[in-house]
Design a protein around this motif. Structure first.
Motif, PDB file in Angstrom:
ATOM      1  N   ASP A 127     -29.500 -54.651 -62.253  1.00 59.88           N
ATOM      2  CA  ASP A 127     -29.063 -53.633 -61.295  1.00 59.88           C
ATOM      3  C   ASP A 127     -29.992 -52.434 -61.455  1.00 59.88           C
ATOM      4  O   ASP A 127     -30.001 -51.769 -62.495  1.00 59.88           O
ATOM      5  N   VAL A 128     -30.775 -52.141 -60.405  1.00 62.69           N
ATOM      6  CA  VAL A 128     -31.808 -51.106 -60.480  1.00 62.69           C
ATOM      7  C   VAL A 128     -31.201 -49.739 -60.754  1.00 62.69           C
ATOM      8  O   VAL A 128     -31.694 -48.982 -61.608  1.00 62.69           O
ATOM      9  N   ARG A 129     -30.124 -49.406 -60.046  1.00 62.26           N
ATOM     10  CA  ARG A 129     -29.524 -48.086 -60.238  1.00 62.26           C
ATOM     11  C   ARG A 129     -28.987 -47.939 -61.656  1.00 62.26           C
ATOM     12  O   ARG A 129     -29.139 -46.898 -62.298  1.00 62.26           O
ATOM     13  N   LEU A 130     -28.367 -48.977 -62.161  1.00 57.92           N
ATOM     14  CA  LEU A 130     -27.808 -48.923 -63.504  1.00 57.92           C
ATOM     15  C   LEU A 130     -28.901 -48.711 -64.543  1.00 57.92           C
ATOM     16  O   LEU A 130     -28.756 -47.898 -65.470  1.00 57.92           O
ATOM     17  N   LYS A 131     -30.011 -49.436 -64.397  1.00 54.91           N
ATOM     18  CA  LYS A 131     -31.117 -49.266 -65.333  1.00 54.91           C
ATOM     19  C   LYS A 131     -31.677 -47.851 -65.274  1.00 54.91           C
ATOM     20  O   LYS A 131     -32.037 -47.269 -66.311  1.00 54.91           O
ATOM     21  N   PHE A 132     -31.742 -47.278 -64.066  1.00 52.75           N
ATOM     22  CA  PHE A 132     -32.257 -45.913 -63.935  1.00 52.75           C
ATOM     23  C   PHE A 132     -31.299 -44.913 -64.595  1.00 52.75           C
ATOM     24  O   PHE A 132     -31.741 -44.000 -65.304  1.00 52.75           O
ATOM     25  N   GLU A 133     -30.009 -45.082 -64.371  1.00 51.89           N
ATOM     26  CA  GLU A 133     -29.031 -44.179 -64.983  1.00 51.89           C
ATOM     27  C   GLU A 133     -29.137 -44.202 -66.506  1.00 51.89           C
ATOM     28  O   GLU A 133     -29.114 -43.161 -67.161  1.00 51.89           O
ATOM     29  N   ILE A 134     -29.260 -45.395 -67.058  1.00 53.36           N
ATOM     30  CA  ILE A 134     -29.366 -45.510 -68.513  1.00 53.36           C
ATOM     31  C   ILE A 134     -30.632 -44.829 -69.017  1.00 53.36           C
ATOM     32  O   ILE A 134     -30.626 -44.120 -70.035  1.00 53.36           O
ATOM     33  N   SER A 135     -31.735 -44.988 -68.283  1.00 57.16           N
ATOM     34  CA  SER A 135     -33.005 -44.401 -68.727  1.00 57.16           C
ATOM     35  C   SER A 135     -32.968 -42.875 -68.723  1.00 57.16           C
ATOM     36  O   SER A 135     -33.663 -42.231 -69.513  1.00 57.16           O
ATOM     37  N   THR A 136     -32.131 -42.266 -67.862  1.00 59.52           N
ATOM     38  CA  THR A 136     -32.108 -40.796 -67.772  1.00 59.52           C
ATOM     39  C   THR A 136     -31.227 -40.148 -68.832  1.00 59.52           C
ATOM     40  O   THR A 136     -31.386 -38.962 -69.122  1.00 59.52           O
ATOM     41  N   ILE A 137     -30.297 -40.905 -69.404  1.00 60.71           N
ATOM     42  CA  ILE A 137     -29.383 -40.291 -70.372  1.00 60.71           C
ATOM     43  C   ILE A 137     -29.438 -40.960 -71.738  1.00 60.71           C
ATOM     44  O   ILE A 137     -28.631 -40.655 -72.614  1.00 60.71           O
ATOM     45  N   LEU A 150     -23.184 -35.688 -55.236  1.00 61.75           N
ATOM     46  CA  LEU A 150     -23.943 -35.706 -53.988  1.00 61.75           C
ATOM     47  C   LEU A 150     -24.737 -37.001 -53.849  1.00 61.75           C
ATOM     48  O   LEU A 150     -25.030 -37.687 -54.847  1.00 61.75           O
ATOM     49  N   ASP A 151     -25.079 -37.338 -52.614  1.00 65.40           N
ATOM     50  CA  ASP A 151     -25.866 -38.547 -52.360  1.00 65.40           C
ATOM     51  C   ASP A 151     -27.185 -38.495 -53.119  1.00 65.40           C
ATOM     52  O   ASP A 151     -27.878 -37.468 -53.126  1.00 65.40           O
ATOM     53  N   GLY A 152     -27.537 -39.596 -53.730  1.00 63.95           N
ATOM     54  CA  GLY A 152     -28.791 -39.686 -54.458  1.00 63.95           C
ATOM     55  C   GLY A 152     -28.761 -39.056 -55.837  1.00 63.95           C
ATOM     56  O   GLY A 152     -29.782 -39.047 -56.539  1.00 63.95           O
ATOM     57  N   MET A 153     -27.621 -38.536 -56.250  1.00 61.26           N
ATOM     58  CA  MET A 153     -27.525 -37.860 -57.545  1.00 61.26           C
ATOM     59  C   MET A 153     -27.432 -38.880 -58.669  1.00 61.26           C
ATOM     60  O   MET A 153     -26.949 -40.000 -58.498  1.00 61.26           O
ATOM     61  N   CYS A 154     -27.896 -38.465 -59.862  1.00 62.14           N
ATOM     62  CA  CYS A 154     -27.746 -39.280 -61.059  1.00 62.14           C
ATOM     63  C   CYS A 154     -27.028 -38.449 -62.118  1.00 62.14           C
ATOM     64  O   CYS A 154     -26.841 -37.241 -61.968  1.00 62.14           O
ATOM     65  N   MET A 155     -26.632 -39.091 -63.201  1.00 62.36           N
ATOM     66  CA  MET A 155     -25.866 -38.399 -64.234  1.00 62.36           C
ATOM     67  C   MET A 155     -26.653 -37.243 -64.846  1.00 62.36           C
ATOM     68  O   MET A 155     -26.092 -36.198 -65.172  1.00 62.36           O
ATOM     69  N   ALA A 156     -27.965 -37.421 -65.033  1.00 59.67           N
ATOM     70  CA  ALA A 156     -28.775 -36.363 -65.636  1.00 59.67           C
ATOM     71  C   ALA A 156     -28.769 -35.099 -64.781  1.00 59.67           C
ATOM     72  O   ALA A 156     -28.897 -33.991 -65.309  1.00 59.67           O
ATOM     73  N   GLU A 157     -28.612 -35.237 -63.464  1.00 61.47           N
ATOM     74  CA  GLU A 157     -28.533 -34.070 -62.580  1.00 61.47           C
ATOM     75  C   GLU A 157     -27.114 -33.502 -62.534  1.00 61.47           C
ATOM     76  O   GLU A 157     -26.921 -32.292 -62.387  1.00 61.47           O
ATOM     77  N   TYR A 158     -26.140 -34.357 -62.666  1.00 68.09           N
ATOM     78  CA  TYR A 158     -24.743 -33.940 -62.512  1.00 68.09           C
ATOM     79  C   TYR A 158     -24.217 -33.193 -63.729  1.00 68.09           C
ATOM     80  O   TYR A 158     -23.452 -32.223 -63.599  1.00 68.09           O
ATOM     81  N   LEU A 159     -24.609 -33.610 -64.918  1.00 67.83           N
ATOM     82  CA  LEU A 159     -23.991 -33.101 -66.140  1.00 67.83           C
ATOM     83  C   LEU A 159     -24.212 -31.609 -66.406  1.00 67.83           C
ATOM     84  O   LEU A 159     -23.275 -30.922 -66.835  1.00 67.83           O
ATOM     85  N   PRO A 160     -25.419 -31.035 -66.198  1.00 69.83           N
ATOM     86  CA  PRO A 160     -25.597 -29.611 -66.539  1.00 69.83           C
ATOM     87  C   PRO A 160     -24.647 -28.668 -65.810  1.00 69.83           C
ATOM     88  O   PRO A 160     -24.062 -27.763 -66.416  1.00 69.83           O
ATOM     89  N   SER A 161     -24.462 -28.861 -64.502  1.00 66.60           N
ATOM     90  CA  SER A 161     -23.565 -27.970 -63.757  1.00 66.60           C
ATOM     91  C   SER A 161     -22.113 -28.181 -64.189  1.00 66.60           C
ATOM     92  O   SER A 161     -21.332 -27.234 -64.277  1.00 66.60           O
TER      93      SER A 161
END
Length: 366
Positions: free
Chosen positions: A129-139, A225-236
Motif C-alpha cells: 500500500d503506497v500511502r501506508l508506506k509513505f506514512e510510515i516513512s514520515t514518522i 485535510l485532503d492530501g495530508m499526512c501524519m507528519a503534517e497533522y501532528l505539529p498543529s
C-alpha cells in the motif's frame, strides 16, 4: 481465588510483575494444570498494546517449579510465534532463567512485548500500500509509535497507529502528585488498506488517570485535510493540546483560590482534594441545625459553575443514612467574579437554602 493455592515461586514472580512492570499488566484468570487442581500454575495476562490489549497465556508446571514457563499466544498471533523462532528476542530471559529470582517473569514479558512491537512493524512494512508506506516513512523516527494490522475476515483490513504526542511531560505538571505510570496522550490513526482517497479515522486517547486533570472527550481535533499526512497533522495538534492543558493547569489554581476563599466564611474544610481541587467539604450551621456542604468543582471551572450537596448531621433515613439534598446548581454565578465574590454569593445562597433543607430533613427523618 486464594493466593495460597499458587506455588510460592510462581506467586513471587507474578506479584513482582504486577507491582513493578513499566506498563500496566493484569491477570485475567488463573487455573490449574494438574488433575487434582491443587496448584494454580497457569494464568492469562492482559498486556496493553497499541491502545488496546493482547492476551497471552503463561503456562508453568507446578510439578517442576524450577523450569521456566511457556507462553501461548492467541490464534491471530500464530505468525508471531514463528517470528520468535527466527529471532533472539527472548533468548536472554530463557537462557538465564532462575525461578528463585522474582524479576525473571517481568523481564520475559517486557522482552516479549518489545518483540511484538517489532513483529507488527515488520508485518505492516510488507503490506503493498503506497500511502501506508509513505506514512510510515514520515514518522518512523518518532519514538514510541506502535502499529497493528487487524485480521478479521468480516471487515476490510486496516492498520492502526498509536502515536504518542510529544512536548508533554505530563508526570511533572501537577505539583505534589505522583503518577504510578507515565501519563501519555496518544493519537490513534486508523488507515484502511488499499483506499488511498479515504481519510483515516482519528481519535485522541489518554491514560485514565489523566482525566482528573484534562478531559480528552472535550478536545476538538483539527480537521484532516485532503492530501495530508501524519507528519503534517501532528505539529498543529500538539500545539493546540499544549495550550488547552495549560488552561487546565490554570483552572486548578483558580479552583484552589475559590476553596481558599470559602474558608473565612465556613471555616477550614474538613475534607479537600488538595491536588486537583475538585472536591471540598465544609461544616456549616444555622441556629441549632448543623450540616455538611459538599462542593464539586468541574474541570472547566470557573466557566462551569460548581455544584453542592447538603448533608444533615442530625437526620437519618430509615436505612440509617444521613439525609442529603438534591444536587444544588441553581444559584447566582459568573465566571468573571473574583473568588471572594463567588464565595460570598454562595454563602448567602446556602444561608437561605439551609432553612429549606432543615424543613426537608424534619419531614423525612427516621
Amino acid at each position: 481465588m486464594a493466593i495460597d493455592t499458587v506455588p510460592p515461586l510462581i506467586a513471587a514472580q507474578l506479584s513482582y510483575l504486577v507491582s513493578h512492570c513499566p506498563f500496566s499488566v493484569k491477570v485475567e484468570q488463573m487455573w490449574s494444570g494438574s488433575k487434582n487442581h491443587t496448584s494454580m500454575d497457569r494464568f492469562t495476562l492482559i498486556v496493553p498494546y497499541c491502545l488496546d490489549v493482547v492476551r497471552w497465556d503463561v503456562i508453568y508446571n507446578a510439578m517442576y517449579p524450577l523450569a521456566g514457563p511457556d507462553v501461548i499466544f492467541r490464534p491471530e498471533d500464530e505468525e508471531f510465534q514463528s517470528y520468535l523462532v527466527t529471532t533472539a528476542a527472548i533468548r536472554n530471559s530463557l537462557v538465564t532463567w532462575n525461578s528463585r529470582d522474582p524479576t525473571k517473569l517481568m523481564s520475559l514479558i517486557v522482552e516479549l512485548r518489545e518483540a511484538y512491537v517489532a513483529y507488527q512493524k515488520k508485518r505492516i512494512g510488507e503490506v503493498d500500500d503506497v500511502r501506508l508506506k509513505f506514512e510510515i516513512s514520515t514518522i518512523i523516527m518518532r519514538e514510541g509509535i506502535e502499529m497493528y494490522m487487524s485480521k478479521d475476515s468480516e471487515k476490510p483490513e486496516e492498520v492502526k497507529f498509536a502515536v504518542p504526542l510529544r512536548d508533554l511531560d505530563l508526570n511533572k505538571l501537577v505539583a505534589g502528585y505522583t503518577w504510578r505510570y507515565p501519563q501519555k496522550i496518544h493519537l490513534q490513526v486508523i488507515f484502511p488498506i488499499g483506499k488511498k482517497a479515504q481519510p483515516p479515522r482519528l481519535k485522541l486517547i489518554s491514560t485514565s488517570e489523566l482525566k482528573a486533570l484534562f478531559s480528552i472527550d472535550d478536545f476538538r481535533l483539527p480537521p484532516w485535510l485532503d492530501g495530508m499526512c501524519m507528519a503534517e497533522y501532528l505539529p498543529s495538534l500538539e500545539e493546540m493540546l499544549v495550550s488547552q492543558i495549560k488552561d487546565a493547569l490554570s483552572s486548578i489554581e483558580t479552583r484552589k483560590r475559590f476553596i481558599t476563599a470559602l474558608a473565612p466564611l465556613f471555616g477550614r474544610p474538613i475534607e479537600v482534594d488538595s491536588i486537583f481541587c475538585r472536591r471540598a467539604t465544609f461544616l456549616a450551621s444555622t441556629a441549632s441545625f448543623a450540616f455538611l456542604v459538599h462542593f464539586s468543582l468541574p474541570l472547566h471551572f470557573p466557566k462551569q459553575k460548581p455544584t453542592m450537596v447538603l448533608q444533615s448531621s442530625q437526620h437519618l433515613n430509615p436505612q440509617g443514612v444521613p439525609l442529603k439534598s438534591p444536587v444544588l446548581a441553581d444559584f447566582p454565578w459568573s465566571p468573571r467574579w473574583d473568588p471572594s465574590e463567588m464565595a460570598d454569593r454562595i454563602f448567602d445562597f446556602i444561608a437561605d437554602e439551609a432553612l429549606n433543607f432543615k424543613k426537608f430533613c424534619s419531614n423525612n427523618q427516621l
